[in-house]
Design an enzyme around this catalytic site. Structure first.
Site, mmCIF file in Angstrom:
data_model
loop_
_atom_site.group_PDB
_atom_site.id
_atom_site.type_symbol
_atom_site.label_atom_id
_atom_site.label_comp_id
_atom_site.label_asym_id
_atom_site.label_seq_id
_atom_site.Cartn_x
_atom_site.Cartn_y
_atom_site.Cartn_z
ATOM 1 N N HIS A 88 29.256 83.641 43.488
ATOM 2 C CA HIS A 88 28.752 84.759 44.602
ATOM 3 C C HIS A 88 28.678 84.087 46.112
ATOM 4 O O HIS A 88 28.336 83.077 46.182
ATOM 5 C CB HIS A 88 27.629 85.579 43.861
ATOM 6 C CG HIS A 88 26.391 84.691 43.970
ATOM 7 N ND1 HIS A 88 25.894 83.693 43.269
ATOM 8 C CD2 HIS A 88 25.372 85.136 44.783
ATOM 9 C CE1 HIS A 88 24.728 83.399 43.487
ATOM 10 N NE2 HIS A 88 24.303 84.159 44.400
ATOM 11 N N HIS A 133 13.925 82.085 47.682
ATOM 12 C CA HIS A 133 15.038 82.919 48.580
ATOM 13 C C HIS A 133 14.239 83.197 49.751
ATOM 14 O O HIS A 133 14.064 84.418 50.146
ATOM 15 C CB HIS A 133 15.492 84.200 47.732
ATOM 16 C CG HIS A 133 16.259 83.863 46.599
ATOM 17 N ND1 HIS A 133 15.450 83.515 45.281
ATOM 18 C CD2 HIS A 133 17.619 83.799 46.473
ATOM 19 C CE1 HIS A 133 16.352 83.276 44.376
ATOM 20 N NE2 HIS A 133 17.832 83.260 45.022
ATOM 21 N N HIS A 181 20.019 84.661 37.986
ATOM 22 C CA HIS A 181 18.578 85.226 38.373
ATOM 23 C C HIS A 181 18.763 86.266 39.656
ATOM 24 O O HIS A 181 18.155 86.349 40.532
ATOM 25 C CB HIS A 181 17.939 84.273 38.990
ATOM 26 C CG HIS A 181 18.180 83.330 40.085
ATOM 27 N ND1 HIS A 181 17.908 82.150 40.281
ATOM 28 C CD2 HIS A 181 18.982 83.693 41.191
ATOM 29 C CE1 HIS A 181 18.244 81.868 41.325
ATOM 30 N NE2 HIS A 181 19.026 82.699 41.981
ATOM 31 N N GLU A 186 24.509 77.042 43.971
ATOM 32 C CA GLU A 186 23.305 76.712 43.541
ATOM 33 C C GLU A 186 23.311 76.356 42.232
ATOM 34 O O GLU A 186 22.378 76.106 41.516
ATOM 35 C CB GLU A 186 22.344 78.011 43.752
ATOM 36 C CG GLU A 186 22.800 79.290 42.843
ATOM 37 C CD GLU A 186 21.823 80.488 43.375
ATOM 38 O OE1 GLU A 186 21.266 80.488 44.261
ATOM 39 O OE2 GLU A 186 22.084 81.451 42.595
#
Length: 327
Positions: free
Chosen positions: A193, A59, A12, A240
């Site tokens: 990441h 976020h 995403h 995540e």
């Protein structure tokens, strides 16, 4: 009765949405991403789900650290696009499905999950970035969404096992809904990441490949990993992927993968996958509970070491339960 018709897993990144808005579909850097999402869009168009249950993390766009829950379920009528600092994207809001959402909420609380609930909070790129490539949106989105925001940004973070158990409870909740609805589960986030600190720009393609194998064939193995182990292997933000375990817990123990892609254009390993349920008959003399975890003895669950690389990477991080390498 409602039924889960299958599940989608996808990354995403906000850049996916930016590329879509700037018509980068034919750009050689971005084309592989659009091509990877095309089979997922076709699957949704052919299956025609009535609702998407969307697992994502905010976020710090609509949820802030002064009140940050582990699991927050959206129960409102509609969900606007969040402004993440550069103005909200030019997209219509998503319809919710309050009746199903509230039923799921009551069921999860009855299953001893301490949920929080929200209305009138905008959704950020955790939802709208992949949605841009999953469905057409003019004049409106074709499918309502029930969003579940998972608190992965502030410690303490829900464990991988807790997310998997939430998925199992989610399946019970959906399948006890009295109306005939076809529900597809969508899990977003990852893969490897890290966007800050000494390891900013970190990726681990070997771990990404291993994770994609385990989420399909041995998710219980992943539930044994700590958040620290997942962060070591996949980067802080890559951890995540526990949100994928909510999706996987809602599926049968055996699934059929009908699509999978992986592409690393820059900062984030971008993946898409489609899973459909398969019947999972227990082995003779084995209880259902044992059968659900029997894949722990499969070849996929054995200890694994990434291929040797010629350049420097962080060392292996063995623990009592894992011996994956950060290659």
């Amino acid at each position: 009765m409602a039924q889960i018709i299958g599940a989608v897993a996808c990354s995403h990144t906000p850049t996916i949405g930016f590329a879509f808005d700037k018509n980068k579909q034919q750009d050689p850097v971005w084309a592989p991403i659009f091509e990877a999402f095309a089979p997922v869009q076709q699957w949704l168009a052919s299956k025609k789900p009535d609702v998407l249950f969307f697992i994502y993390n905010d976020h710090v766009s609509s949820f802030f650290f002064d009140h940050y829950s582990a699991f927050s379920l959206g129960v409102g009528e509609r969900h606007e696009v969040a402004d993440e600092g550069g103005g909200a994207r030019d997209l219509p809001p998503l319809d919710g499905h309050p009746a199903l959402a509230r039923h799921i909420g009551r069921s999860l609380v009855a299953d001893e999950f301490d949920m929080s609930f929200f209305q009138d909070r905008a959704l950020d790129h955790g939802v709208f970035s992949p949605m841009s490539l999953l469905c057409p949106h003019r004049p409106a989105w074709p499918i309502p969404v029930v969003p579940l925001q998972v608190g992965v940004l502030q410690s303490p973070v829900p464990s991988a096992r807790r997310c998997y158990k939430l998925g199992q409870a989610l399946r019970r909740a959906i399948e006890s809904y009295p109306d005939d609805l076809k529900v597809a589960i969508v899990a977003t986030g990852g893969l490897s990441h890290q966007v800050h600190g000494e390891r900013a720009g970190f990726n681990n393609t070997a771990w990404d490949a291993r994770f994609l194998d385990l989420i399909e064939n041995d998710p219980v193995r992943l539930t044994e990993m700590t958040q620290a182990e997942l962060a070591t292997l996949g980067g802080m933000e890559g951890a995540e992927v526990i949100m994928w375990l909510v999706m996987r817990g809602a599926m049968s123990s055996n699934v059929r993968k009908t699509h999978q892609s992986y592409y690393l254009p820059s900062m984030t390993g971008i993946a898409t996958a489609i899973y459909e349920n398969l019947a999972s008959p227990p082995i003779a003399g084995e209880s259902n509970a044992t059968a659900a975890t029997s894949t722990k003895n499969s070849p996929a669950s054995k200890r694994w070491t990434a291929p040797t690389r010629s350049h420097s990477r962080p060392a292996c991080a063995p623990t009592a339960s894992t011996s994956f390498c950060t290659a």
